[in-house]
Scaffold this motif. Structure first.
Motif, PDB file in Angstrom:
ATOM      1  N   LEU A  73     -13.499   6.487  42.430  1.00  0.00           N
ATOM      2  CA  LEU A  73     -12.157   6.121  42.896  1.00  0.00           C
ATOM      3  C   LEU A  73     -11.274   5.666  41.744  1.00  0.00           C
ATOM      4  N   GLY A  74     -11.780   4.760  40.921  1.00  0.00           N
ATOM      5  CA  GLY A  74     -10.999   4.261  39.790  1.00  0.00           C
ATOM      6  C   GLY A  74     -10.734   5.333  38.750  1.00  0.00           C
ATOM      7  N   SER A  75     -11.724   6.189  38.502  1.00  0.00           N
ATOM      8  CA  SER A  75     -11.552   7.246  37.495  1.00  0.00           C
ATOM      9  C   SER A  75     -10.561   8.304  37.959  1.00  0.00           C
ATOM     10  N   TYR A  76     -10.644   8.697  39.227  1.00  0.00           N
ATOM     11  CA  TYR A  76      -9.680   9.678  39.732  1.00  0.00           C
ATOM     12  C   TYR A  76      -8.268   9.101  39.772  1.00  0.00           C
ATOM     13  N   LEU A  77      -8.143   7.812  40.092  1.00  0.00           N
ATOM     14  CA  LEU A  77      -6.824   7.185  40.070  1.00  0.00           C
ATOM     15  C   LEU A  77      -6.292   7.142  38.641  1.00  0.00           C
ATOM     16  N   MET A  78      -7.159   6.840  37.689  1.00  0.00           N
ATOM     17  CA  MET A  78      -6.733   6.818  36.290  1.00  0.00           C
ATOM     18  C   MET A  78      -6.346   8.216  35.822  1.00  0.00           C
ATOM     19  N   CYS A  79      -7.078   9.236  36.248  1.00  0.00           N
ATOM     20  CA  CYS A  79      -6.723  10.623  35.925  1.00  0.00           C
ATOM     21  C   CYS A  79      -5.335  10.947  36.473  1.00  0.00           C
ATOM     22  N   PHE A  80      -5.092  10.550  37.727  1.00  0.00           N
ATOM     23  CA  PHE A  80      -3.774  10.771  38.324  1.00  0.00           C
ATOM     24  C   PHE A  80      -2.692  10.064  37.528  1.00  0.00           C
ATOM     25  N   ARG A  81      -2.970   8.843  37.080  1.00  0.00           N
ATOM     26  CA  ARG A  81      -1.983   8.089  36.307  1.00  0.00           C
ATOM     27  C   ARG A  81      -1.706   8.757  34.959  1.00  0.00           C
ATOM     28  N   PHE A  82      -2.743   9.294  34.312  1.00  0.00           N
ATOM     29  CA  PHE A  82      -2.519  10.030  33.064  1.00  0.00           C
ATOM     30  C   PHE A  82      -1.614  11.239  33.307  1.00  0.00           C
ATOM     31  N   LEU A  83      -1.876  11.977  34.376  1.00  0.00           N
ATOM     32  CA  LEU A  83      -1.040  13.140  34.689  1.00  0.00           C
ATOM     33  C   LEU A  83       0.379  12.714  35.062  1.00  0.00           C
ATOM     34  N   GLN A  84       0.507  11.594  35.754  1.00  0.00           N
ATOM     35  CA  GLN A  84       1.825  11.072  36.119  1.00  0.00           C
ATOM     36  C   GLN A  84       2.623  10.700  34.868  1.00  0.00           C
ATOM     37  N   VAL A  85       1.973  10.026  33.926  1.00  0.00           N
ATOM     38  CA  VAL A  85       2.641   9.637  32.683  1.00  0.00           C
ATOM     39  C   VAL A  85       2.985  10.881  31.862  1.00  0.00           C
ATOM     40  N   ALA A  86       2.079  11.872  31.832  1.00  0.00           N
ATOM     41  CA  ALA A  86       2.343  13.107  31.081  1.00  0.00           C
ATOM     42  C   ALA A  86       3.550  13.842  31.662  1.00  0.00           C
ATOM     43  N   TYR A  87       3.644  13.899  32.979  1.00  0.00           N
ATOM     44  CA  TYR A  87       4.783  14.562  33.626  1.00  0.00           C
ATOM     45  C   TYR A  87       6.090  13.833  33.304  1.00  0.00           C
ATOM     46  N   ALA A  88       6.055  12.503  33.381  1.00  0.00           N
ATOM     47  CA  ALA A  88       7.255  11.723  33.069  1.00  0.00           C
ATOM     48  C   ALA A  88       7.634  11.876  31.600  1.00  0.00           C
ATOM     49  N   TYR A  89       6.636  11.922  30.722  1.00  0.00           N
ATOM     50  CA  TYR A  89       6.917  12.090  29.290  1.00  0.00           C
ATOM     51  C   TYR A  89       7.501  13.479  29.024  1.00  0.00           C
ATOM     52  N   PHE A  90       6.987  14.481  29.699  1.00  0.00           N
ATOM     53  CA  PHE A  90       7.505  15.843  29.530  1.00  0.00           C
ATOM     54  C   PHE A  90       8.963  15.929  29.965  1.00  0.00           C
ATOM     55  N   ARG A  91       9.298  15.229  31.051  1.00  0.00           N
ATOM     56  CA  ARG A  91      10.669  15.272  31.565  1.00  0.00           C
ATOM     57  C   ARG A  91      11.634  14.403  30.768  1.00  0.00           C
ATOM     58  N   THR A  92      11.206  13.202  30.376  1.00  0.00           N
ATOM     59  CA  THR A  92      12.128  12.241  29.769  1.00  0.00           C
ATOM     60  C   THR A  92      11.896  11.999  28.282  1.00  0.00           C
ATOM     61  N   GLY A  93      10.684  12.293  27.806  1.00  0.00           N
ATOM     62  CA  GLY A  93      10.356  12.014  26.413  1.00  0.00           C
ATOM     63  C   GLY A  93      10.016  10.563  26.151  1.00  0.00           C
ATOM     64  N   GLU A  94       9.797   9.766  27.213  1.00  0.00           N
ATOM     65  CA  GLU A  94       9.472   8.348  27.057  1.00  0.00           C
ATOM     66  C   GLU A  94       8.158   8.021  27.736  1.00  0.00           C
TER      67      GLU A  94
END
Length: 191
Positions: free
Chosen positions: A144-165
């Protein structure tokens, strides 16, 4: 909307488990010392808190797994980015995204291995030593914790791709404390 619910659920789980573990350890330590007082001995001796340490260990493991995911979301993990910050924009973006995707891949692998482990434990009668709860419940925090962390990494990557921050945590900011003037000294704020 669903992300806000997930964020709050994550924060509530972490805060509740931390508070409960702290309170439980406090009560167990107080019990251990108060049982030595002669007039309290007959009252406290029948109370068995031998299971408290095991439960607190489990609660803090769960806090650590979900806290790591929270750290990815809020940007509070320690990062060494001296070399990355020296790169020019296209290379810097590629390196940051590669690092985020590596984190997502690693946590997905750990989550999958943890899920297989928990699935195997579900088909056994193995229980924890003191609490005697099924062991698979204890180890469920790994997938549960690892899959949530994986989701958070993908969430941050998507936000970084869109905004650069990347998410950034300001260590000087305290929630609920407002400073009127930027750069105001302590003497000026307290007046």
């Amino acid at each position: 909307m669903l992300l806000r619910i997930l964020d709050r659920l994550e924060e509530i789980l972490i805060a509740t488990l931390m508070a409960a573990a702290t309170l439980l350890i406090f009560l167990a330590v107080m019990h251990r010392y108060l049982i030595g007082i002669p007039f309290l001995y007959p009252i406290l001796f029948p109370i068995n808190l031998s299971w408290a340490q095991e439960l607190c260990i489990y609660m803090f493991v769960w806090v650590a797994k979900f806290g790591a995911a929270y750290g990815v979301r809020t940007g509070i993990h320690v990062g060494v980015d001296v070399v990355v910050n020296q790169l020019r924009s296209p290379w810097k973006n590629a390196v940051v995204l590669f690092g985020l995707f590596c984190g997502a891949f690693f946590t997905a692998v750990i989550g999958t291995m943890g899920a297989k482990f928990v699935w195997g434990l579900m088909h056994t009668d193995q229980v924890s030593p003191d609490l005697e709860i099924p062991s698979w419940i204890v180890y469920l925090c790994i997938p549960l914790g690892s899959y949530l962390m994986c989701f958070r990494f993908l969430q941050v990557a998507y936000a970084y791709f869109r905004t650069g921050e990347l998410p950034h945590h300001d260590h000087a900011h305290v929630e609920g404390v407002e400073v009127d003037a930027p750069g105001a000294g302590v003497a000026e704020v307290t007046r």
